[in-house]
Design a protein around this motif. Structure first.
Motif, PDB file in Angstrom:
ATOM      1  N   SER A  32      17.938   1.870  27.468  1.00 55.49           N
ATOM      2  CA  SER A  32      19.548   1.565  26.786  1.00 55.49           C
ATOM      3  C   SER A  32      19.125   0.098  26.995  1.00 55.49           C
ATOM      4  O   SER A  32      18.284  -0.291  26.984  1.00 55.49           O
ATOM      5  CB  SER A  32      20.548   1.880  27.805  1.00 55.49           C
ATOM      6  OG  SER A  32      21.192   1.198  28.491  1.00 55.49           O
TER       7      SER A  32
ATOM      8  N   GLU B 153      25.051  -1.795  29.091  1.00 57.21           N
ATOM      9  CA  GLU B 153      25.214  -0.656  30.614  1.00 57.21           C
ATOM     10  C   GLU B 153      26.315  -1.791  31.460  1.00 57.21           C
ATOM     11  O   GLU B 153      27.303  -1.287  31.413  1.00 57.21           O
ATOM     12  CB  GLU B 153      24.020  -0.895  31.873  1.00 57.21           C
ATOM     13  CG  GLU B 153      22.441   0.102  30.971  1.00 57.21           C
ATOM     14  CD  GLU B 153      22.833   1.559  31.132  1.00 57.21           C
ATOM     15  OE1 GLU B 153      24.087   1.811  32.423  1.00 57.21           O
ATOM     16  OE2 GLU B 153      22.325   2.460  30.760  1.00 57.21           O
TER      17      GLU B 153
ATOM     18  N   ASN C 122      27.330   2.923  26.906  1.00 56.30           N
ATOM     19  CA  ASN C 122      25.723   2.824  26.808  1.00 56.30           C
ATOM     20  C   ASN C 122      25.546   4.955  24.887  1.00 56.30           C
ATOM     21  O   ASN C 122      25.954   5.338  26.245  1.00 56.30           O
ATOM     22  CB  ASN C 122      25.167   3.308  28.361  1.00 56.30           C
ATOM     23  CG  ASN C 122      23.696   3.928  27.368  1.00 56.30           C
ATOM     24  OD1 ASN C 122      23.094   3.641  26.433  1.00 56.30           O
ATOM     25  ND2 ASN C 122      22.626   4.101  28.442  1.00 56.30           N
TER      26      ASN C 122
END
Length: 111
Positions: free
Chosen positions: A72, A77, A82
């Protein structure tokens, strides 16, 4: 030296290439996956943690299936956005795979 061993060694030396040849067959095998692995700067530990692969027989049919784990970005985040998703591919027994991620329950529960 045993003549059979010498013969086998000679055959292997003639038939095996000096260097292995790797070929990207992902699209032909229908393993459609885009790895997300942080930002280019890798300033935070989350962004330096890459993806991974699990070779498992999840459906117990005797054929190895593929689970591709995605990374990610810190921005995604923080935003709760995401889109990088890990994918599960079922082996079709013919050199190709089918993405069955949406058909399976693949969730990570936070404790």
């Amino acid at each position: 030296m045993d003549q059979r061993l010498l013969l086998a060694s000679s055959i292997l030396a003639v038939t095996l290439p000096a260097f292995p040849r790797f070929e990207n067959i992902g699209s032909r095998a229908r393993l459609d996956f885009k790895l997300t692995s942080g930002s280019p700067s890798k300033a935070h530990i989350l962004e330096s943690m890459g993806g991974g692969v699990g070779l498992i027989d999840y459906d117990n049919d005797g054929w190895v299936d593929v689970f591709l784990v995605n990374g990610s970005t810190l921005e995604a985040e923080r935003a709760g956005n995401n889109k990088a998703t890990s994918r599960l591919f079922r082996n079709n027994h013919n050199g190709t795979f089918t993405d069955v991620t949406d058909n399976q329950i693949l969730t990570i529960e936070e404790k």
